[in-house]
Enzyme design. Sequence first.
Site, mmCIF file in Angstrom:
data_model
loop_
_atom_site.group_PDB
_atom_site.id
_atom_site.type_symbol
_atom_site.label_atom_id
_atom_site.label_comp_id
_atom_site.label_asym_id
_atom_site.label_seq_id
_atom_site.Cartn_x
_atom_site.Cartn_y
_atom_site.Cartn_z
ATOM 1 N N ASP A 95 0.858 -1.181 0.000
ATOM 2 C CA ASP A 95 0.000 0.000 0.000
ATOM 3 C C ASP A 95 0.898 1.236 0.000
ATOM 4 O O ASP A 95 1.447 1.621 1.033
ATOM 5 C CB ASP A 95 -0.902 0.013 1.232
ATOM 6 C CG ASP A 95 -1.948 -1.102 1.226
ATOM 7 O OD1 ASP A 95 -1.713 -2.135 0.564
ATOM 8 O OD2 ASP A 95 -2.980 -0.941 1.896
ATOM 9 N N LYS A 157 -6.923 3.596 -2.936
ATOM 10 C CA LYS A 157 -7.290 3.506 -1.520
ATOM 11 C C LYS A 157 -7.502 4.905 -0.957
ATOM 12 O O LYS A 157 -6.810 5.847 -1.345
ATOM 13 C CB LYS A 157 -6.161 2.769 -0.785
ATOM 14 C CG LYS A 157 -6.272 2.704 0.727
ATOM 15 C CD LYS A 157 -5.107 1.898 1.291
ATOM 16 C CE LYS A 157 -5.006 1.987 2.796
ATOM 17 N NZ LYS A 157 -3.852 1.230 3.339
ATOM 18 N N LYS A 186 -10.147 0.384 -2.033
ATOM 19 C CA LYS A 186 -10.004 0.040 -0.621
ATOM 20 C C LYS A 186 -10.383 1.243 0.222
ATOM 21 O O LYS A 186 -9.844 2.337 0.032
ATOM 22 C CB LYS A 186 -8.572 -0.395 -0.318
ATOM 23 C CG LYS A 186 -8.321 -0.705 1.159
ATOM 24 C CD LYS A 186 -6.912 -1.244 1.386
ATOM 25 C CE LYS A 186 -6.598 -1.406 2.863
ATOM 26 N NZ LYS A 186 -5.230 -1.961 3.105
#
Length: 238
Positions: A95, A157, A186
């Site tokens: 991430d 995300k 996400k």
Amino acid sequence: MATITETALAATLDHAILKPELTRAQVDAELDIAAQWRVFSVCVRPSDVAHAAQRLAGTGVAVGTVIGFPHGTTSTAGKVAEAAQALADGATEFDMVVNIGALRSGFDEVVTADIRAVVQATGLHITKVILETALLNEEEIVRGSTLAEVGGADFVKTSTGFAGGGATTAHVRLMRGSVGPRMQVKASGGVRSYADALQMLAAGATRLGTSASGIILAEARRGDQGGAALGAVDNASY
């Protein structure tokens, strides 16, 4: 509101173990929670990757980590080196935080190159791009989502959980509508209850980042949707 089984919900959760003050004993307790509830993955600090991979071996829980966290201002070379080390240590999901200042400055080529370099460093593994939506306007969220897709990432995300604001259903919908079907979304930052999780999934998220996995799944087991309704959620803890 539609419901989801505990097992199906667990398969959407990345259990976040990212607070800088956590001791090894506290990290281990969180890793054990992840294994107990059989969440999809943990998202740990880079220095914890090797330990997490060893402790979770055989549990079916994947190990992910963060890159350029939490500000995104690490150089591209630094992000690539961080990703390479995490990959060697056993991480299978990454991430990365977008270069927020570059995105807000309109330096789209810089942002895309930064993302693409990390994607290439992680090979065939899942790469997610954290936009930090609390710091962006709608145009920047749309553009950031598009650049994440152009750069070859697998997910876009919402948040790190450390910028004073977390995921909102409005931002999740905006991100979902900004990218093609190959890309996933996400939601992270303040997802603290089963009700929160249901609303984020309904808005278009397919993965949820949270440090409250045990709480959420215990509520799912009870069928409890009584958690706080989510417009903008409290971002007390990832």
